[in-house]
Design a protein around this motif. Structure first.
Motif, mmCIF file in Angstrom:
data_model
loop_
_atom_site.group_PDB
_atom_site.id
_atom_site.type_symbol
_atom_site.label_atom_id
_atom_site.label_comp_id
_atom_site.label_asym_id
_atom_site.label_seq_id
_atom_site.Cartn_x
_atom_site.Cartn_y
_atom_site.Cartn_z
ATOM 1 N N UNK A 1 0.838 -1.211 0.000
ATOM 2 C CA UNK A 1 0.000 0.000 0.000
ATOM 3 C C UNK A 1 0.865 1.250 0.000
ATOM 4 N N UNK A 2 2.031 1.125 0.612
ATOM 5 C CA UNK A 2 2.953 2.254 0.705
ATOM 6 C C UNK A 2 3.380 2.753 -0.672
ATOM 7 N N UNK A 3 3.265 1.867 -1.674
ATOM 8 C CA UNK A 3 3.715 2.243 -3.015
ATOM 9 C C UNK A 3 2.802 3.250 -3.695
ATOM 10 N N UNK A 4 1.574 3.361 -3.172
ATOM 11 C CA UNK A 4 0.566 4.151 -3.886
ATOM 12 C C UNK A 4 1.015 5.573 -4.248
ATOM 13 N N UNK A 5 1.597 6.331 -3.307
ATOM 14 C CA UNK A 5 1.989 7.703 -3.690
ATOM 15 C C UNK A 5 2.919 7.742 -4.893
ATOM 16 N N UNK A 6 3.715 6.693 -5.047
ATOM 17 C CA UNK A 6 4.675 6.673 -6.142
ATOM 18 C C UNK A 6 4.011 6.300 -7.463
ATOM 19 N N UNK A 7 2.913 5.528 -7.389
ATOM 20 C CA UNK A 7 2.259 5.068 -8.616
ATOM 21 C C UNK A 7 1.277 6.090 -9.171
ATOM 22 N N UNK A 8 0.807 7.001 -8.331
ATOM 23 C CA UNK A 8 -0.178 7.984 -8.799
ATOM 24 C C UNK A 8 0.473 8.919 -9.807
ATOM 25 N N UNK A 9 -0.307 9.367 -10.799
ATOM 26 C CA UNK A 9 0.238 10.395 -11.698
ATOM 27 C C UNK A 9 0.677 11.609 -10.875
ATOM 28 N N UNK A 10 1.833 12.171 -11.216
ATOM 29 C CA UNK A 10 2.364 13.287 -10.428
ATOM 30 C C UNK A 10 1.398 14.465 -10.394
ATOM 31 N N UNK A 11 0.672 14.653 -11.491
ATOM 32 C CA UNK A 11 -0.219 15.801 -11.536
ATOM 33 C C UNK A 11 -1.410 15.583 -10.590
ATOM 34 N N UNK A 12 -1.772 14.319 -10.369
ATOM 35 C CA UNK A 12 -2.816 14.009 -9.381
ATOM 36 C C UNK A 12 -2.313 14.372 -7.988
ATOM 37 N N UNK A 13 -1.093 13.957 -7.669
ATOM 38 C CA UNK A 13 -0.516 14.292 -6.365
ATOM 39 C C UNK A 13 -0.446 15.802 -6.193
ATOM 40 N N UNK A 14 -0.049 16.498 -7.250
ATOM 41 C CA UNK A 14 0.026 17.951 -7.158
ATOM 42 C C UNK A 14 -1.344 18.541 -6.846
ATOM 43 N N UNK A 15 -2.364 18.049 -7.531
ATOM 44 C CA UNK A 15 -3.707 18.585 -7.333
ATOM 45 C C UNK A 15 -4.167 18.363 -5.891
ATOM 46 N N UNK A 16 -3.949 17.128 -5.401
ATOM 47 C CA UNK A 16 -4.400 16.812 -4.047
ATOM 48 C C UNK A 16 -3.657 17.678 -3.026
ATOM 49 N N UNK A 17 -2.357 17.794 -3.186
ATOM 50 C CA UNK A 17 -1.573 18.583 -2.232
ATOM 51 C C UNK A 17 -1.887 20.069 -2.339
ATOM 52 N N UNK A 18 -2.189 20.518 -3.551
ATOM 53 C CA UNK A 18 -2.536 21.936 -3.697
ATOM 54 C C UNK A 18 -3.775 22.257 -2.869
ATOM 55 N N UNK A 19 -4.674 21.306 -2.834
ATOM 56 C CA UNK A 19 -5.907 21.483 -2.073
ATOM 57 C C UNK A 19 -5.643 21.348 -0.574
ATOM 58 N N UNK A 20 -4.770 20.392 -0.193
ATOM 59 C CA UNK A 20 -4.434 20.226 1.228
ATOM 60 C C UNK A 20 -3.721 21.470 1.755
ATOM 61 N N UNK A 21 -2.831 22.040 0.915
ATOM 62 C CA UNK A 21 -2.012 23.169 1.357
ATOM 63 C C UNK A 21 -2.687 24.519 1.128
ATOM 64 N N UNK A 22 -3.896 24.480 0.563
ATOM 65 C CA UNK A 22 -4.598 25.734 0.256
ATOM 66 C C UNK A 22 -4.710 26.605 1.503
ATOM 67 N N UNK A 23 -4.428 27.898 1.313
ATOM 68 C CA UNK A 23 -4.350 28.782 2.483
ATOM 69 C C UNK A 23 -5.699 28.932 3.200
ATOM 70 N N UNK A 24 -6.747 29.123 2.424
ATOM 71 C CA UNK A 24 -8.025 29.451 3.052
ATOM 72 C C UNK A 24 -8.827 28.232 3.474
ATOM 73 N N UNK A 25 -8.839 27.208 2.633
ATOM 74 C CA UNK A 25 -9.716 26.088 2.961
ATOM 75 C C UNK A 25 -8.967 24.752 2.992
ATOM 76 N N UNK A 26 -7.642 24.805 2.970
ATOM 77 C CA UNK A 26 -6.885 23.563 3.007
ATOM 78 C C UNK A 26 -6.960 22.894 4.364
ATOM 79 N N UNK A 27 -6.877 21.567 4.352
ATOM 80 C CA UNK A 27 -7.055 20.819 5.594
ATOM 81 C C UNK A 27 -5.848 20.980 6.522
ATOM 82 N N UNK A 28 -4.676 21.239 5.960
ATOM 83 C CA UNK A 28 -3.496 21.387 6.822
ATOM 84 C C UNK A 28 -3.639 22.617 7.714
ATOM 85 N N UNK A 29 -4.057 23.733 7.108
ATOM 86 C CA UNK A 29 -4.254 24.939 7.917
ATOM 87 C C UNK A 29 -5.401 24.761 8.903
#
Lengths: 291, 319
Positions: free
Chosen positions: B133-161
């Protein structure tokens, strides 16, 4: 060192035997808990993608931590908008697999049967190709594809995307084919088979697993391709799904459930492969990278 | 080849000379046939790797712009593309960014990958399942990872903030991707996340190769835990770590998807690397001459590491 042994021989002894003996139960369960925690952290972004894709979110509304009111509306909208792009990605990926295997399988066979200095040089050159930055290739392919009329075309993308799959597939399959005993192939010759027949009806069936692994990874490479999609298409006519996602990211689109639903659809091949073809994946990760 | 020759020698005693000649002819023939098998690959590799390198080099000495596509004219301009690229204000930034990005990514990926590999070397239930299961981040298309992280790191509504502010770890929302001082760090974070599985899997494979007896012998000498790692694991893993690190550098240098997806090189070129700058010059500013010049800088750096890789893999195969 020997002094240490003398000072606490028992401790050393017991630890040393550990790999053979069962570890204490508590330790194993503690490790399981740590392992699950690592997974939760590592896979959280994937969970979050699926979670958000199931919630209608617009603008700056914060998403729930769990999709209590799961809705598929984002997926339905996205399949309407991105459906043609998904089909494009699928055609490009399948075409790329076919082309890569057609070119790489005989090449891997040739390289596996004649070890020597010449083959080492060729293999090294193939390894080097994997290190050439994609942007360098894209810079040159754009003018060439423009002249040949291959921009904005599925064949163009198939050709370009195979540049990730072919070197990888050659290295992976050659490593496998090197282990095929010469006797098997010679036996086919003795039976009067031509060189090609021996290749087709002996080498390929024996190498089935390597071919499947190479094919799966080639599919993933082409499906995930972003750079060639970005540089070698100029109109919405031919637009792989990766580019569809990028369009969302570079626009001021605030509908994150749609973006995540598209990302989720684009993740299906990776997730499916991980669930259905684990053993091939594991051999592909190591096989393509280190000789 | 060598196998064929040896057999001819052995059987030659029994078989007549004519048999030997026929065998030798077939060896020769198969040698040619083998290269016919390789021919399509050779043509493809020449067209899609050889040609682009040559074309990049020639274009970098030409004034090659949008107009070239209409008029076909690309006048030779000597070194002026290189001079323009290097004298540009962005050049220094891109070099520094590329170095920080590559080193940061590699250190993070490798360190955490090694920790995970060591952890998974232990036996516990569901080990195999969790590892795959650990392999999943590596198998995902990079642009998918970028999209997901862009949303996680979003300043106003991102889950990290949401998380950080909710737990009062930070006083207010952090502008992960829009602050020039934080953006590069955020991009490195995503790059590390993507690269951990690859490092962990290769290093795990390397760890499995180390014979258990060595640990037993070391344990008899009192070397367990950190000492065993320092004196047994690390030296024996060295060939694998060398290869992973060099491959990591080469793969990280050419990363473009993550950066374009997350920040598009911004804000204010804070995440602009050699690769993204080359893309920008060619495909946003349509100056293929300068884009190629920048691409060649990247190519030279990559090839230096490729040569190091060759040296290392040769040394490890000699051992």
């Amino acid at each position: 060192m020997s002094e240490l042994t003398a000072s606490r021989p028992l401790g050393g002894q017991r630890r040393g035997d550990a790999p053979h003996r069962q570890r204490p139960r508590g330790r194993r369960w503690a490790n399981l808990v740590i392992g699950i925690l690592i997974m939760v952290v590592m896979l959280f972004p994937v969970y979050w993608m699926i979670n958000v894709s199931l919630q209608p979110i617009n603008g700056a509304i914060e998403a729930n931590w769990f999709p209590w009111n799961a809705q598929l509306s984002a997926y339905i909208e996205v399949i309407g908008a991105q459906g043609p792009n998904l089909v494009t990605s699928l055609l490009v990926a399948i075409g790329s697999v076919v082309l890569s295997l057609a070119i790489a399988t005989p090449a891997a066979y040739a390289l596996s049967r004649s070890p020597g200095r010449m083959v080492d040089i060729v293999l090294f050159l193939i390894l080097i190709t994997q290190m050439i930055p994609g942007i360098v290739v894209a810079n040159a392919l754009y003018p060439a594809f423009n002249d040949l009329g291959l921009l904005d075309s599925i064949p163009g993308l198939i050709l370009a995307d195979a540049s990730a799959g072919i070197p990888f597939a050659i290295i992976l399959m050659r490593a496998f084919m090197s282990n095929i005993p010469t006797e098997i192939i010679e036996a086919a010759w003795v039976d009067g088979a031509s060189s090609f027949r021996a290749f087709w009806s002996v080498v390929i069936p024996v190498s089935r697993n390597a071919l499947v692994t190479a094919g799966l990874f080639t599919f993933l490479f082409a499906w995930s391709d972003f750079l060639f999609a970005l540089t070698l298409t100029t109109t919405p006519k031919v637009r792989p799904i990766t580019l569809g996602i990028f369009e969302y990211l570079s626009s001021t689109n605030e509908n994150w459930s749609q973006v995540m639903a598209t990302a989720g659809l684009a993740s299906i091949p990776a997730i499916a492969l991980l669930l259905a073809a684990q053993r091939f994946i594991a051999s592909g990760v190591t096989g393509g990278a280190v000789k | 080849m060598s196998v064929g020759t040896a057999q001819a020698g052995v059987n030659g005693v029994v078989a007549g000379p004519r048999e030997v000649v026929r065998r030798r002819r077939r060896t020769l023939l198969t040698f040619t046939v083998r290269w016919i098998y390789f021919l399509p690959a050779a043509v493809y590799l020449a067209l899609f790797f050889g040609y682009p390198i040559v074309k990049n080099i020639t274009m970098s000495f030409q004034h090659y712009t949008t107009a070239t596509f209409y008029t076909g004219e690309a006048p030779w301009v000597g070194l002026s593309n290189y001079i323009a690229v290097i004298q540009s204000q962005v050049f220094g930034t891109t070099i520094v960014n590329t170095a920080i990005f590559t080193v940061g990514c590699i250190v993070g990926q490798f360190g955490l990958g090694l920790l995970l590999a060591l952890f998974f070397k232990q036996r516990f239930p569901l080990n195999g399942l969790l590892r795959s299961l650990l392999l999943l981040p590596w198998l995902l298309p990079l642009i998918v990872s970028s999209a997901v992280w862009k949303w996680i790191l979003d300043q106003d509504s991102g889950v990290l903030n949401e998380f950080l502010v909710g737990l009062h770890i930070t006083p207010g929302p952090v502008s992960w991707l829009t602050s020039p001082s934080l953006a590069l760090g955020s991009v490195i974070l995503v790059c590390i996340w993507v690269g951990i599985p690859f490092n962990a899997v290769i290093l795990y494979g390397g760890l499995q190769e180390i014979p258990t007896e060595l640990y037993e012998a070391a344990a008899l000498d009192g070397a367990t835990g950190w000492k065993a790692f320092r004196h047994v694991t690390w030296p024996l893993l060295r060939p694998v770590t060398d290869v992973v690190l060099v491959l990591g550098v080469v793969y990280t240098l050419k990363v473009i998807d993550i950066i374009l997806g997350l920040t598009d090189g911004g804000p204010a070129n804070a995440t602009q690397t050699i690769a993204t700058r080359s893309y920008q010059l060619s495909f946003s500013l349509f100056d293929f001459g300068q884009g190629s010049a920048m691409g060649n800088v990247l190519l030279v750096v990559s090839l230096i590491f490729a040569v190091i890789y060759l040296r290392l893999s040769r040394r490890s195969s000699n051992v």
